[in-house]
Scaffold this active site. Structure first.
Site, PDB file in Angstrom:
ATOM      1  N   ASP A 170       0.830  -1.202   0.000  1.00  0.00           N
ATOM      2  CA  ASP A 170       0.000   0.000   0.000  1.00  0.00           C
ATOM      3  C   ASP A 170       0.863   1.249   0.000  1.00  0.00           C
ATOM      4  OD1 ASP A 170       0.925  -0.677   2.556  1.00  0.00           O
ATOM      5  OD2 ASP A 170      -0.698   0.376   3.564  1.00  0.00           O
TER       6      ASP A 170
ATOM      7  N   ARG B 244       5.430   4.349   6.094  1.00  0.00           N
ATOM      8  CA  ARG B 244       4.992   4.310   7.480  1.00  0.00           C
ATOM      9  C   ARG B 244       5.021   2.871   8.011  1.00  0.00           C
ATOM     10  NH1 ARG B 244      -0.996   5.885   5.734  1.00  0.00           N
ATOM     11  NH2 ARG B 244      -1.818   3.827   5.254  1.00  0.00           N
ATOM     12  N   ASP B 245       4.509   2.669   9.215  1.00  0.00           N
ATOM     13  CA  ASP B 245       4.554   1.330   9.809  1.00  0.00           C
ATOM     14  C   ASP B 245       3.438   0.468   9.229  1.00  0.00           C
ATOM     15  OD1 ASP B 245       2.454   2.682  10.857  1.00  0.00           O
ATOM     16  OD2 ASP B 245       2.919   2.290  12.953  1.00  0.00           O
ATOM     17  N   GLU B 246       3.474   0.297   7.911  1.00  0.00           N
ATOM     18  CA  GLU B 246       2.479  -0.527   7.241  1.00  0.00           C
ATOM     19  C   GLU B 246       3.204  -1.347   6.185  1.00  0.00           C
ATOM     20  OE1 GLU B 246      -2.213  -0.297   6.713  1.00  0.00           O
ATOM     21  OE2 GLU B 246      -1.133   1.553   6.909  1.00  0.00           O
TER      22      GLU B 246
ATOM     23  N   ASP C 146      -5.510  -2.727  -2.879  1.00  0.00           N
ATOM     24  CA  ASP C 146      -4.670  -1.751  -3.579  1.00  0.00           C
ATOM     25  C   ASP C 146      -4.035  -2.393  -4.814  1.00  0.00           C
ATOM     26  OD1 ASP C 146      -4.989  -1.284  -0.736  1.00  0.00           O
ATOM     27  OD2 ASP C 146      -3.638   0.410  -0.911  1.00  0.00           O
TER      28      ASP C 146
ATOM     29  N   TRP D  13     -10.974  -6.413  -2.028  1.00  0.00           N
ATOM     30  CA  TRP D  13      -9.653  -6.759  -1.458  1.00  0.00           C
ATOM     31  C   TRP D  13      -9.386  -8.249  -1.748  1.00  0.00           C
ATOM     32  CZ3 TRP D  13     -11.376  -2.117  -0.663  1.00  0.00           C
ATOM     33  CH2 TRP D  13     -10.494  -1.122  -0.291  1.00  0.00           C
TER      34      TRP D  13
ATOM     35  N   GLU E  70      -2.122   9.066  -0.957  1.00  0.00           N
ATOM     36  CA  GLU E  70      -3.206   8.252  -0.402  1.00  0.00           C
ATOM     37  C   GLU E  70      -4.544   8.979  -0.494  1.00  0.00           C
ATOM     38  OE1 GLU E  70      -2.494   7.142   3.655  1.00  0.00           O
ATOM     39  OE2 GLU E  70      -3.840   5.429   3.490  1.00  0.00           O
TER      40      GLU E  70
ATOM     41  N   HIS F   6       1.124   6.131  -2.420  1.00  0.00           N
ATOM     42  CA  HIS F   6       0.045   5.146  -2.338  1.00  0.00           C
ATOM     43  C   HIS F   6      -0.543   5.049  -3.741  1.00  0.00           C
ATOM     44  CE1 HIS F   6      -1.321   3.780   1.643  1.00  0.00           C
ATOM     45  NE2 HIS F   6      -2.446   3.403   1.075  1.00  0.00           N
TER      46      HIS F   6
HETATM   47  C1  BGC Z   1      -3.952   0.889   3.793  1.00  0.00           C
HETATM   48  C2  BGC Z   1      -4.748   0.815   2.535  1.00  0.00           C
HETATM   49  C3  BGC Z   1      -5.566  -0.432   2.654  1.00  0.00           C
HETATM   50  C4  BGC Z   1      -6.526  -0.133   3.751  1.00  0.00           C
HETATM   51  C5  BGC Z   1      -7.600  -1.121   3.941  1.00  0.00           C
HETATM   52  C6  BGC Z   1      -4.900   1.123   4.911  1.00  0.00           C
HETATM   53  O1  BGC Z   1      -4.318   1.314   6.122  1.00  0.00           O
HETATM   54  O2  BGC Z   1      -2.951   1.833   3.721  1.00  0.00           O
HETATM   55  O3  BGC Z   1      -4.200   1.182   1.396  1.00  0.00           O
HETATM   56  O4  BGC Z   1      -6.117  -0.907   1.512  1.00  0.00           O
HETATM   57  O5  BGC Z   1      -5.874   0.136   4.962  1.00  0.00           O
HETATM   58  O6  BGC Z   1      -8.742  -0.461   3.983  1.00  0.00           O
END
Ligand code: BGC
Length: 738
Positions: free
Chosen positions: A324, A328-330, A337, A391, A605, A626
């Site tokens: 995504d 960041r912490d993701e 996505d 998703w 984003e 994003h």
């Molecule tokens: C992510 C998105 C992801 C979403 C789910 C977010 O935190 O960055 O891109 O698809 O969560 O809804």
């Protein structure tokens, strides 16, 4: 020796050297998979690295995805420490083989890397370097015996996707700006002119024991300092402590990456060091080595910047898995996505291998009930279960798109059972024919970040059951085709019947006979029209309503992740490319060019992640890299420039060339390296004449459809390999006010 091969893998990350030389320049090996099930190994020809006499092999290990921080979950998702496994196979002239393996005879020592984490950064003390740690002559008397482990019993597979590599090195656009807050510390900010993903290379001379702290950010605050609040818990900070050489020391971390445009060097004020100039820090771009194969360019510089932003969003987020965001912490493999962006991705780069590997990740992450999760890989600490509409459907849409774009049905074949199990799950869990029935607590992200909603929800105002049911019909449609391609006629019938049933439920529940859709959002109409859910007779009325909605909204979109990719393609399909151009070229909020005008160099984003007027958007979720909204890229190639594929003859064996000039553009051009060779489509408008030129690669054919506003003697032309030119009178005026 005749030949030597090294097979290596790790739980964690490894960097391997033989006799002081790196066995590869690949980065972040062995890559990211679900380490509870599968790990990839790599094989390297190391014949040239071996020598007569003593040979030394060494490996440095990092935490990586295996035991470092992962998303917002705690560390050690898959294990408590990195582990390394290697086999060196040496072939001798007499046919004998010597095999050396990692066993209890290996020794280790901690080296200069004090901390290495993908999210947090790397800490390196050069004074602790072990000279010649992988070279003959090494004195390992103070090294200790390694710990050995039981075989964890997971699959070891050769890596299917291209490795992450150093793709490019960039120098800052100007000399770094020094900001001397206080005398104790001095700091300099570098602007690389482009939001990118990778790491920096430091070249600086400083006294022994001096530490340089490096921080990274995508944006600057008004006062010129780094904006890091949006990184959340990702510390994204590297530290380098100097040996104190006479020469500038050169350092590039190896077990971390950051998403940044700006970097800051901070050094204690009392330290002696060489001048911090542009050369002191360069940016190294890293991503999975998916070579660029497509170009798009037109007469509008803002649209060209948009294309560049899409391309950079793709580069930075195609790192091992489609993520995504990279900062960041993701940094997770969010399935939604990836699914909305994949078609655009296939235009920009060769992503066949990249998605072939990720499809296996999807299969590994599939729940026993048959669902695909929202993130893939899906580590236990984050595990989300059914990813829900748009998703989870990546499990069907991604392999289908790869098939369409590259013409290779093996991916479908290999994952057919997994895909069918997912369909079975969707079918079983329907209630009153609907997916995500409101009375059941199904999971869904809705039309994520859409502006249609009440403002308080991130999921937007389009009902989840509408999106869910629409997507189910779409998946059933794809599976009908897949079953036919794989010669399973019974299955094809079953999927076709499922699709019909679902469409009936959709219409019963959400559509009036007059073509009004119960959820009065742009996305509701886009799903219904884009996935062919409405009876023929109702489509024109529904489409008129969509146009009405856009007009009343000032020709602005209000769509989120689900609606945005459908927007321009649906407008074109129903004959209103003029409206699609209006949206594309819209400069007000919210629109693609709005972010370009706010200074974006990647996709954001949110449409207002930053505005010159109001500053930064909601810090809780504010990524400047994003790619989801970049899904419009597909329409730039397919409709503005005119390159599309024929699903009946996939992989561009037969191309559909359907350029539609508009929006006042005077030229557009796209090229694409298809499996057959380079395909290109270009037009130019001069005094109401459209000059069109297409090139088709060997062994491929195409059909050129002149635009509706051109005068041509035929409605289409069949073309063979080679270059073809047309000059057609055209009325390129806009008619958007209607
Ligand atoms: C992510 C998105 C992801 C979403 C789910 C977010 O935190 O960055 O891109 O698809 O969560 O809804």
């Amino acid at each position: 020796i005749v030949r030597a091969r090294l097979y290596a893998t790790a739980l964690g990350l490894y960097k391997c050297q033989l006799n002081g030389r790196a066995v590869t320049d690949d980065i972040f090996r062995p890559g990211w998979t679900d380490y509870t099930k599968r790990v990839q190994y790599q094989a390297y020809d190391v014949t040239d690295l071996l020598r007569t006499g003593e040979n030394v092999i060494g490996a440095a290990l990092g935490d990586g995805w295996h035991c470092g921080f992962l998303g917002s979950a705690p560390r050690q998702q898959y294990g408590d420490r990195p582990r390394f496994l290697a086999t060196l196979v040496i072939e001798h002239p007499d046919g004998d083989e010597t095999t050396l393996v990692t066993d209890e005879r290996w020794r280790y020592r901690f080296g200069p890397v004090l901390e290495a984490d993908l999210l947090m950064g790397e800490t390196y003390d050069a004074r602790r370097e072990i000279r010649g740690w992988s070279s003959p002559g090494l004195d390992e008397s103070d090294w200790v015996k390694v710990l050995t482990f039981e075989d964890p019993g997971i699959d070891r597979v050769s890596s299917a996707s291209p490795p992450v590599r150093r793709i490019e090195e960039r120098v800052a656009v100007a000399e770094p700006i020094e900001r001397t807050g206080n005398k104790k510390q001095r700091h300099w900010i570098f602007d690389f002119g482009q939001n990118l993903v990778g790491r920096t290379r430091l070249r600086l001379k400083a006294s022994a024991g001096t530490t340089a702290r490096l921080r990274f950010a995508e944006m600057l605050q008004d006062n010129g300092t780094l904006y890091t609040a949006n990184l959340r818990s990702a510390r994204a900070t590297d530290f380098y402590t100097f040996r104190g050489d006479d020469q500038p020391e050169v350092w590039e971390p190896c077990f971390t990456f950051h998403g940044f445009r700006y970097a800051e060097i901070l050094i204690e004020g009392s330290a002696e060091h060489s001048a911090v100039t542009r050369e002191a820090l360069t940016a190294v771009v890293l991503h999975s080595d998916t070579p660029g194969i497509g170009t798009f360019e037109c007469s509008d510089p803002l649209v060209n910047q948009l294309q560049s932003n899409i391309r950079w969003g793709q580069k930075g987020n195609f790192l091992e898995v489609p993520t995504d965001c990279p900062q960041r912490d993701e940094r997770l493999g969010w399935t939604g996505d990836a699914q909305v962006f994949i078609r655009t991705a296939c235009f920009n780069a060769d992503v066949a291998g990249f998605f072939t590997k990720w499809q296996q990740d999807l299969a590994d992450a599939q729940g026993d009930a048959g669902w695909y999760p929202a993130i893939v890989p899906n580590p236990v600490g984050l595990a989300l279960g059914d990813g829900g509409p748009a998703w989870a459907d990546a499990g069907i849409i991604c392999p289908w798109t790869i098939y369409e774009c590259y013409g290779d049905s093996r991916l479908l074949e290999r994952h057919y059972d997994s895909m069918s199990r997912f369909m079975g799950y969707l079918d079983r869990t329907r209630a009153e024919g609907l997916r995500c029935h409101p009375d059941k607590s199904y999971h869904s992200f809705g039309d994520w970040l859409s502006l249609d909603g009440p403002g308080t929800t991130l999921s937007g105002g389009t009902a989840r059951d509408l999106i869910g049911t629409g997507y189910l019909a779409r998946c059933a449609e794809i599976m009908t085709k897949v079953a036919k391609i794989l010669k399973r006629p019974e299955d094809a019938k079953r999927f076709a019947a499922l699709r019909n049933e679902v469409i009936e439920s959709f219409n019963r529940e959400f559509v009036t006979p007059g073509g009004r859709i119960s959820e009065d959002t742009q996305t509701a109409y886009l799903v219904a029209l884009g996935f062919d859910l409405l009876p023929e007779a109702v489509r024109p009325a529904a489409f008129d309503r969509l146009i009405g909605k856009l007009r009343r909204n000032g020709w602005r979109l209000s769509t989120g992740f689900v609606g945005t990719p459908l927007l321009c393609p649906v407008l074109t399909r129903f004959g209103r490319t003029d409206v699609a151009y209006k949206l594309l070229l819209q400069q007000g909020y919210p629109s693609w060019l709005y972010t370009v005008l706010q200074g974006a160099t990647t996709m954001w984003e949110r449409w207002n992640s930053y505005t010159k007027e109001h500053g930064f958007g909601d810090v809780g979720m504010n990524s400047f890299n994003h790619y989801a909204y970049g899904a419009v890229g597909q329409w730039l190639y397919a409709t503005v420039a005119g390159i599309n594929l024929d699903p009946e003859r996939p992989g561009y064996k037969h191309a559909i060339l359907r350029p539609e000039p508009g929006g006042g553009l005077t030229h557009a051009k796209a090229t694409l390296e298809t499996p057959y060779g380079v395909l290109s489509s270009a037009w130019q408008i001069e005094s109401n004449t459209m000059h069109y030129k297409a090139t088709l690669p060997p062994n491929a054919t195409g059909t050129f459809y002149p635009p509706p506003n051109a005068k041509a003697d035929r409605d289409h032309y069949e073309l063979n390999s080679g270059t073809h030119e047309f000059s057609l009178p055209i009325n390129a005026e806009q008619r958007v006010s209607q």
